[in-house]
Design a protein around this motif. Structure first.
Motif, short mmCIF file in Angstrom:
data_model
loop_
_atom_site.label_atom_id
_atom_site.label_comp_id
_atom_site.label_asym_id
_atom_site.label_seq_id
_atom_site.Cartn_x
_atom_site.Cartn_y
_atom_site.Cartn_z
N ALA A 56 38.85 44.42 36.10
CA ALA A 56 38.48 43.82 34.76
C ALA A 56 36.95 44.15 34.24
CB ALA A 56 38.80 42.47 34.95
N ARG A 60 35.97 47.08 31.86
CA ARG A 60 36.86 47.22 30.95
C ARG A 60 36.27 46.61 29.67
NH1 ARG A 60 42.76 45.10 32.28
NH2 ARG A 60 42.98 45.32 29.74
N LEU A 102 40.85 41.00 27.51
CA LEU A 102 41.37 40.67 28.68
C LEU A 102 42.46 39.99 28.66
CD1 LEU A 102 37.90 39.47 30.09
CD2 LEU A 102 38.77 41.72 30.61
N THR A 132 46.32 38.47 34.70
CA THR A 132 46.05 39.96 35.50
C THR A 132 44.58 40.05 35.16
OG1 THR A 132 46.59 40.94 33.60
CG2 THR A 132 48.29 40.80 35.08
N ASP A 133 43.55 39.66 34.24
CA ASP A 133 42.17 39.95 34.27
C ASP A 133 41.31 39.01 34.55
OD1 ASP A 133 42.59 42.71 33.48
OD2 ASP A 133 42.83 42.28 31.47
N GLN A 157 41.82 40.68 39.55
CA GLN A 157 41.65 39.50 38.92
C GLN A 157 40.17 38.99 39.22
OE1 GLN A 157 43.22 35.43 39.74
NE2 GLN A 157 44.54 35.96 37.91
#
Length: 320
Positions: free
Chosen positions: A7, A10, A14, A73-74, A102
Motif C-alpha cells: 500500500a 500506491r 486505498l 486490504t490497504d 496491510q
C-alpha cells in the motif's frame, strides 16, 4: 506481515477499514473517504458509534473488528482509547485477521509504533479536539498530525496527512508521552480552566459568564501564542500579593488548589521571563507558600453548589 507493504507505494485510492468509530475514528474515516479513499468497513460497539458510522460513513459495512481488518486490504485505522490500543493490536495480530501488505495506523497521541510489534504501522495523531459530528470535518484542514513511523513508511504517512489536509509533525518514539501531555495539558485543562472561571463569575452574580470571558480569553490565547510569557498580565505578574490573598480567601475550596498551583507556576514563569522582579515577588511567594501549607484560607469562602458547581454566592465574613 511483509516488511515492505504494497500500500505504501500506491498512488490510487486505498481500501480502508476503521476499528473504533468513536469521535476521532469516524471523523478521520469520513475525511479519508472525502479524499477519495474507499472506507469499506467500520467497527463500533456502542449505539453512538453506530450512529456515527451511519452519519459519517454511510457506505461502510458495520462489522466486528476482525472482519473489518480482513476487509481493509490497504489501511486499517485503529482509533481506540490509549489504554486499549495494545490489546486491540495484539488481538488482531493473534487472530491473523490482517491481510498481507496491510498498513495499520493508530490515532493515539501517547503511543508511538512500538505498540505494533512486528506489524507495519504508523502513529497518526490529529492535534485537534473532536465532537464526533460532521462539523469536525471543517476543522481538519491545516491542523498538525503527530507522526511516528519507520523510515520505509514515512512517505506513506506523509501522504495520508496530505490527503487529510493536514501538516505532518514528526515526533520521536520516546517523545510521544511528552508530546501528548503538552496537548492534553493545553486543550483538556483549558476546558477545565474556562469552566472554573465561568463558575466563579456566576458566583459573583454575572448572568452570562461566556459573554464576559469570550473576548478576554480569545485575546489572552492570541497573545500567548504570539508573545509567549511576554503576554502575562494580572496580579501574579505584577506581584500584587494582597490581591492574590483576597482571591484565595474568597474562592471555593475546590477551586483553590488549581488556582494556587497555576499562580505559583505563573510566578515562576514571570520571574524567569523578567516580567516580575525577584524582590517584588517575595510577598507574593509568601502568600502562596502560606496557602499551600495551610490548605485553606483564613477568611470566608464562596460556597460551592451541588456536585461541586459554584452556586449562589454566600460569603461568611471573618471576624476582624
Amino acid at each position: 506481515m511483509s516488511a515492505v507493504p504494497r500500500a505504501r507505494d500506491r498512488a490510487e485510492p486505498l481500501v480502508v477499514g476503521v476499528v473504533g468509530a468513536g469521535r476521532v475514528g469516524a471523523v478521520l474515516g469520513a475525511a479519508l473517504a472525502a479524499a477519495g479513499h474507499h472506507v469499506v468497513a467500520a467497527a463500533g460497539v456502542s449505539a453512538a458509534s453506530r450512529d456515527r458510522i451511519a452519519n459519517l460513513l454511510p457506505y461502510a459495512a458495520v462489522l466486528p473488528a476482525d472482519e473489518v481488518a480482513r476487509a481493509a486490504t490497504d489501511l486499517l485505522l485503529v482509533a481506540v482509547p490509549d489504554d486499549a490500543l495494545a490489546g486491540v493490536v495484539s488481538g488482531l495480530r493473534t487472530t491473523g485477521a490482517q491481510p498481507e501488505g496491510q498498513i495499520v495506523a493508530h490515532t493515539s497521541g501517547a503511543h508511538g509504533i512500538a505498540v505494533f510489534g512486528d506489524t507495519a504501522g504508523i502513529a497518526l495523531h490529529p492535534a485537534m479536539t473532536f465532537t464526533g459530528g460532521a462539523a469536525d470535518l471543517d476543522r481538519l484542514p491545516g491542523i498538525a498530525y503527530g507522526l511516528t513511523a519507520p523510515a520505509p513508511l514515512r512517505p506513506f504517512a506523509a501522504r495520508l496527512v496530505t490527503d487529510l489536509g493536514g501538516v505532518p509533525e514528526w515526533v520521536a518514539e520516546d517523545a510521544r508521552p511528552v508530546y501528548h501531555a503538552a496537548l492534553a495539558h493545553g486543550a483538556n485543562h483549558l476546558v477545565t480552566l474556562v469552566n472554573e472561571a465561568a463558575d466563579l463569575l456566576r458566583a459573583a452574580g454575572v448572568e452570562r459568564p461566556g459573554a464576559v470571558l469570550a473576548p478576554l480569553l480569545h485575546a489572552a490565547l492570541d497573545n500567548a501564542l504570539a508573545m509567549g510569557d511576554a503576554a502575562l498580565t494580572g496580579p501574579v505578574s505584577r506581584g500584587d500579593a494582597g490581591t492574590v490573598r483576597k482571591h484565595l480567601d474568597r474562592i471555593p475550596a475546590e477551586s483553590a488548589p488549581a488556582y494556587l498551583a497555576l499562580a505559583r507556576r505563573t510566578a515562576d514563569r514571570a520571574i524567569a521571563a523578567g516580567r516580575l522582579r525577584p524582590q517584588d515577588a517575595v510577598a507574593l511567594l509568601d502568600v502562596l507558600a502560606e496557602a499551600a501549607r495551610t490548605g485553606s484560607a483564613p477568611m470566608g469562602r464562596v460556597e460551592a453548589g451541588p456536585a461541586g458547581v459554584v452556586g449562589a454566592a454566600r460569603v461568611e465574613e471573618a471576624a476582624s
